[in-house]
Design a protein around this motif. Structure first.
Motif, mmCIF file in Angstrom:
data_model
loop_
_atom_site.group_PDB
_atom_site.id
_atom_site.type_symbol
_atom_site.label_atom_id
_atom_site.label_comp_id
_atom_site.label_asym_id
_atom_site.label_seq_id
_atom_site.Cartn_x
_atom_site.Cartn_y
_atom_site.Cartn_z
ATOM 1 N N TRP A 38 0.800 -1.216 0.000
ATOM 2 C CA TRP A 38 0.000 0.000 0.000
ATOM 3 C C TRP A 38 0.840 1.277 0.000
ATOM 4 C CZ3 TRP A 38 -0.431 3.785 3.765
ATOM 5 C CH2 TRP A 38 0.194 3.531 4.981
ATOM 6 N N ARG A 39 1.977 1.268 0.659
ATOM 7 C CA ARG A 39 2.820 2.485 0.653
ATOM 8 C C ARG A 39 3.395 2.736 -0.744
ATOM 9 N NH1 ARG A 39 4.024 5.040 5.481
ATOM 10 N NH2 ARG A 39 3.518 3.827 7.330
ATOM 11 N N LYS A 40 3.737 1.665 -1.441
ATOM 12 C CA LYS A 40 4.231 1.808 -2.814
ATOM 13 C C LYS A 40 3.110 2.332 -3.711
ATOM 14 C CE LYS A 40 6.683 -0.600 -6.421
ATOM 15 N NZ LYS A 40 8.097 -0.398 -6.476
ATOM 16 N N ALA A 41 1.878 1.860 -3.476
ATOM 17 C CA ALA A 41 0.729 2.334 -4.245
ATOM 18 C C ALA A 41 0.520 3.829 -4.020
ATOM 19 C CB ALA A 41 -0.525 1.559 -3.865
ATOM 20 N N ALA A 42 0.643 4.268 -2.775
ATOM 21 C CA ALA A 42 0.484 5.694 -2.471
ATOM 22 C C ALA A 42 1.517 6.513 -3.245
ATOM 23 C CB ALA A 42 0.627 5.925 -0.965
ATOM 24 N N GLU A 43 2.739 6.026 -3.266
ATOM 25 C CA GLU A 43 3.804 6.709 -4.000
ATOM 26 C C GLU A 43 3.521 6.707 -5.508
ATOM 27 O OE1 GLU A 43 8.379 5.660 -4.999
ATOM 28 O OE2 GLU A 43 7.800 5.465 -2.892
ATOM 29 N N MET A 44 3.120 5.551 -6.042
ATOM 30 C CA MET A 44 2.840 5.426 -7.480
ATOM 31 C C MET A 44 1.725 6.352 -7.939
ATOM 32 S SD MET A 44 2.889 1.386 -8.506
ATOM 33 C CE MET A 44 1.681 1.652 -9.771
ATOM 34 N N TYR A 45 0.679 6.463 -7.120
ATOM 35 C CA TYR A 45 -0.492 7.241 -7.508
ATOM 36 C C TYR A 45 -0.424 8.688 -7.017
ATOM 37 C CZ TYR A 45 -2.786 3.110 -9.367
ATOM 38 O OH TYR A 45 -3.104 2.014 -10.119
ATOM 39 N N GLU A 60 -13.160 2.011 1.166
ATOM 40 C CA GLU A 60 -13.289 2.618 -0.164
ATOM 41 C C GLU A 60 -12.444 1.876 -1.201
ATOM 42 O OE1 GLU A 60 -15.201 5.283 -1.144
ATOM 43 O OE2 GLU A 60 -16.098 5.309 0.845
ATOM 44 N N ILE A 61 -11.335 1.316 -0.745
ATOM 45 C CA ILE A 61 -10.440 0.563 -1.627
ATOM 46 C C ILE A 61 -10.213 -0.807 -0.994
ATOM 47 C CG2 ILE A 61 -8.119 0.444 -2.616
ATOM 48 C CD1 ILE A 61 -8.143 3.487 -2.749
ATOM 49 N N ALA A 62 -10.471 -1.849 -1.790
ATOM 50 C CA ALA A 62 -10.289 -3.218 -1.301
ATOM 51 C C ALA A 62 -8.804 -3.484 -1.066
ATOM 52 C CB ALA A 62 -10.834 -4.202 -2.328
ATOM 53 N N ASN A 73 -4.784 -3.736 -4.982
ATOM 54 C CA ASN A 73 -4.724 -4.146 -6.372
ATOM 55 C C ASN A 73 -4.746 -2.892 -7.241
ATOM 56 O OD1 ASN A 73 -6.045 -4.969 -9.035
ATOM 57 N ND2 ASN A 73 -5.566 -6.944 -8.083
ATOM 58 N N THR A 74 -3.869 -2.839 -8.235
ATOM 59 C CA THR A 74 -3.802 -1.646 -9.094
ATOM 60 C C THR A 74 -5.096 -1.464 -9.877
ATOM 61 O OG1 THR A 74 -2.627 -2.915 -10.790
ATOM 62 C CG2 THR A 74 -1.293 -1.602 -9.271
ATOM 63 N N ASP A 75 -5.793 -2.558 -10.215
ATOM 64 C CA ASP A 75 -7.084 -2.427 -10.900
ATOM 65 C C ASP A 75 -8.097 -1.738 -9.996
ATOM 66 O OD1 ASP A 75 -6.092 -3.678 -13.165
ATOM 67 O OD2 ASP A 75 -6.902 -5.646 -12.631
ATOM 68 N N ASP A 78 -7.193 1.960 -9.901
ATOM 69 C CA ASP A 78 -7.627 2.614 -11.139
ATOM 70 C C ASP A 78 -9.139 2.831 -11.138
ATOM 71 O OD1 ASP A 78 -4.988 2.606 -12.007
ATOM 72 O OD2 ASP A 78 -5.244 0.813 -13.259
ATOM 73 N N ALA A 79 -9.889 1.819 -10.697
ATOM 74 C CA ALA A 79 -11.353 1.927 -10.644
ATOM 75 C C ALA A 79 -11.777 3.039 -9.685
ATOM 76 C CB ALA A 79 -11.966 0.598 -10.222
ATOM 77 N N PHE A 80 -11.096 3.158 -8.547
ATOM 78 C CA PHE A 80 -11.417 4.211 -7.583
ATOM 79 C C PHE A 80 -11.208 5.586 -8.213
ATOM 80 C CE2 PHE A 80 -10.160 7.282 -4.351
ATOM 81 C CZ PHE A 80 -11.257 7.226 -3.505
#
Length: 100
Positions: A38-45, A60-62, A73-75, A78-80
């Motif tokens: 999740w921390r990498k996702a925060a950085e990526m997005y 809000e996010i699974a 999940n990146t999908d 993206d959906a969010f």
């Protein structure tokens, strides 16, 4: 029992870090190919970690858990973002024109 048989919480935490680092570097973690920490996702997005953590906590996010680590999940990310996207004025005008 001998003194060297005692395992502390710090020992377990260090072991978990070493295992997770080895799994991530080998690309063979239990998470799917589109699941990221999740921390990498925060950085990526480009989202603050606290904000993403709140979205995960509020449902809000699974997410998936592996031990204490949380993966998203990146999908789903993206959906969010698609669900919460605000159209530009040009897009809104084009949609309105297409309806008439």
């Amino acid at each position: 029992m001998q003194i060297e048989d005692i395992v502390t919480k710090a020992d377990l935490a260090a072991f978990e870090k070493r295992i997770m680092a080895a799994l991530e570097s080998s690309g063979k973690n239990n998470a799917g190919p589109k699941d990221i920490y999740w921390r990498k996702a925060a950085e990526m997005y480009g989202v603050k970690p606290g904000k993403l953590s709140g979205l995960i906590r509020d449902g809000e996010i699974a997410h998936s858990k592996f031990g204490r680590r949380i993966f998203v999940n990146t999908d789903d990310m993206d959906a969010f973002f698609r669900k919460n996207r605000i159209m530009s004025n040009d897009e809104a005008a084009s949609k309105a024109f297409a309806r008439s």
